[in-house]
Design a protein around this motif. Structure first.
Motif, PDB file in Angstrom:
ATOM      1  N   ALA A  51      24.237 -84.657 -47.100  1.00 49.56           N
ATOM      2  CA  ALA A  51      25.470 -85.426 -46.917  1.00 49.56           C
ATOM      3  C   ALA A  51      26.125 -85.101 -45.584  1.00 49.56           C
ATOM      4  O   ALA A  51      26.603 -85.997 -44.862  1.00 49.56           O
ATOM      5  N   LEU A  52      26.138 -83.815 -45.224  1.00 52.62           N
ATOM      6  CA  LEU A  52      26.766 -83.406 -43.967  1.00 52.62           C
ATOM      7  C   LEU A  52      25.981 -83.916 -42.763  1.00 52.62           C
ATOM      8  O   LEU A  52      26.567 -84.382 -41.776  1.00 52.62           O
ATOM      9  N   ILE A  53      24.674 -83.848 -42.837  1.00 51.48           N
ATOM     10  CA  ILE A  53      23.846 -84.316 -41.725  1.00 51.48           C
ATOM     11  C   ILE A  53      23.988 -85.825 -41.542  1.00 51.48           C
ATOM     12  O   ILE A  53      24.110 -86.326 -40.413  1.00 51.48           O
ATOM     13  N   ILE A  54      23.997 -86.563 -42.645  1.00 51.38           N
ATOM     14  CA  ILE A  54      24.197 -88.016 -42.559  1.00 51.38           C
ATOM     15  C   ILE A  54      25.554 -88.340 -41.954  1.00 51.38           C
ATOM     16  O   ILE A  54      25.693 -89.246 -41.115  1.00 51.38           O
ATOM     17  N   ALA A  55      26.572 -87.572 -42.360  1.00 47.38           N
ATOM     18  CA  ALA A  55      27.915 -87.784 -41.804  1.00 47.38           C
ATOM     19  C   ALA A  55      27.919 -87.550 -40.296  1.00 47.38           C
ATOM     20  O   ALA A  55      28.555 -88.306 -39.537  1.00 47.38           O
ATOM     21  N   PHE A  56      27.198 -86.531 -39.835  1.00 46.91           N
ATOM     22  CA  PHE A  56      27.132 -86.259 -38.399  1.00 46.91           C
ATOM     23  C   PHE A  56      26.400 -87.377 -37.663  1.00 46.91           C
ATOM     24  O   PHE A  56      26.815 -87.778 -36.569  1.00 46.91           O
ATOM     25  N   ILE A  57      25.314 -87.857 -38.234  1.00 44.30           N
ATOM     26  CA  ILE A  57      24.568 -88.944 -37.591  1.00 44.30           C
ATOM     27  C   ILE A  57      25.454 -90.178 -37.430  1.00 44.30           C
ATOM     28  O   ILE A  57      25.502 -90.809 -36.364  1.00 44.30           O
ATOM     29  N   LEU A  58      26.192 -90.522 -38.486  1.00 53.29           N
ATOM     30  CA  LEU A  58      27.092 -91.673 -38.420  1.00 53.29           C
ATOM     31  C   LEU A  58      28.231 -91.420 -37.432  1.00 53.29           C
ATOM     32  O   LEU A  58      28.643 -92.332 -36.695  1.00 53.29           O
ATOM     33  N   PHE A  59      28.725 -90.188 -37.407  1.00 48.76           N
ATOM     34  CA  PHE A  59      29.817 -89.838 -36.492  1.00 48.76           C
ATOM     35  C   PHE A  59      29.391 -90.012 -35.037  1.00 48.76           C
ATOM     36  O   PHE A  59      30.110 -90.625 -34.233  1.00 48.76           O
ATOM     37  N   PHE A  60      28.207 -89.505 -34.688  1.00 45.71           N
ATOM     38  CA  PHE A  60      27.748 -89.595 -33.301  1.00 45.71           C
ATOM     39  C   PHE A  60      27.327 -91.002 -32.915  1.00 45.71           C
ATOM     40  O   PHE A  60      27.384 -91.369 -31.750  1.00 45.71           O
ATOM     41  N   ARG A  61      26.943 -91.793 -33.887  1.00 46.44           N
ATOM     42  CA  ARG A  61      26.453 -93.132 -33.573  1.00 46.44           C
ATOM     43  C   ARG A  61      27.570 -94.169 -33.479  1.00 46.44           C
ATOM     44  O   ARG A  61      27.526 -95.068 -32.637  1.00 46.44           O
TER      45      ARG A  61
END
Length: 295
Positions: free
Chosen positions: A155-165
């Motif tokens: 969940a945290l990694i997906i959140a980071f991917i969405l945040f940076f994108r």
């Protein structure tokens, strides 16, 4: 392959892949700093360990429930990251990468010494942050903590991917990491972006530290867990978040299967042999950026 052997391999494989989720968080903590500032942060393990001790202190000593203790540890580590960036790293701006690298090694030693001064070197039992009840799938048993830890990490990694994108701040951080000079001319606050990079790295490391400590035990040896992430970031590529994720799953699987079939000592050797073999073919890692120098 008979059914019992197949179930055994499946169990080892699932445990390895699930444990790779937490390993990916540690690797992500390294990658965030390197991608944003070009620095290999050798203090990741100690920050991760300190975050776990802060969680333990809030939960056990001060009697806070797990969630408030967890949030408090994240806030304190974020504050520490801001202070480190402002008081230690910013004065070194423009210096050689070796100078900054040595500064991170010095910070690691200081944090380690502070932890042992306040909490000692004893091993503590940390109350679980997530349920520990194992799950059974036919003949396969998976520890509940492994599943919970993987879910939080994913969940945290997906959140980071969405945040940076998709977020403006994330895009600004990507621009800063790619070309600081151009980003500055476009009006992006370079110092804020780099400060946020260190904060996010510390927060991610703390999450990993708390998950590991609440699944097992807590001691200063927790910092050494970050050493496993070096194999991950080298294999995946120092500047690749996707590489950190894929390499973590690979290393986690190799580690679990090796430990299951060959024992604990072999797990300290085999993953690194595999990494070395892959790097002979792809010296920049699986997803690392290849640098071409023309003479």
């Amino acid at each position: 392959m008979n059914a019992p052997a197949l179930y055994e391999l499946l169990e080892y494989s699932l445990i390895g892949l699930l444990s790779g989720g937490v390993l990916a968080l540690i690797a992500l903590s390294f990658v965030l700093v390197y991608k944003g500032t070009g620095v290999v942060n050798f203090a990741v393990g100690e920050v991760m360990m300190l975050g776990a001790y802060l969680y333990y202190t809030g939960n056990v000593i001060f009697g806070l429930s797990p969630v408030p203790a967890f949030v408090l540890s994240l806030l304190l580590i974020a504050l520490l990251a801001v202070l480190i960036e402002r008081l230690v790293l910013r004065p070194l701006a423009g210096q050689s990468a070796v100078s900054v690298l040595m500064a991170t090694i010095g910070m690691a030693s200081i944090i380690h010494g502070v932890v042992e001064s306040f909490w000692g070197s004893d091993t503590y039992s940390v109350p679980p942050l997530l349920p520990r009840r194992p799950l059974n799938f036919s003949e396969v048993m998976i520890p509940g903590t492994a599943i919970g830890n993987f879910a939080v990490a994913a969940a945290l990694i997906i959140a980071f991917i969405l945040f940076f994108r998709y977020s403006k701040t994330g895009i600004a951080m990507r621009a800063t990491a790619s070309d600081p000079v151009t980003a500055c001319t476009l009006g992006i606050n370079i110092r804020f972006a780099q400060r946020l990079t260190w904060v996010l790295s510390g927060v991610v490391g703390t999450v990993a530290g708390v998950l590991i400590a609440s699944s097992a035990n807590l001691s200063p040896l927790l910092a050494a867990t970050a050493l496993s992430a070096f194999a991950v970031i080298i294999l995946g590529g120092l500047d690749s978040i996707l590489g950190a994720i894929v390499a973590s799953l690979i290393i986690g699987w190799i580690d679990a299967v090796t430990a299951g079939y060959l024992g604990g000592k072999a797990r300290d050797v085999v993953p690194y042999v595999v990494v070395l073999a892959i790097l002979v073919v792809r010296p920049y890692g699986i997803f690392g950026t290849r640098t071409i120098e023309r003479l």
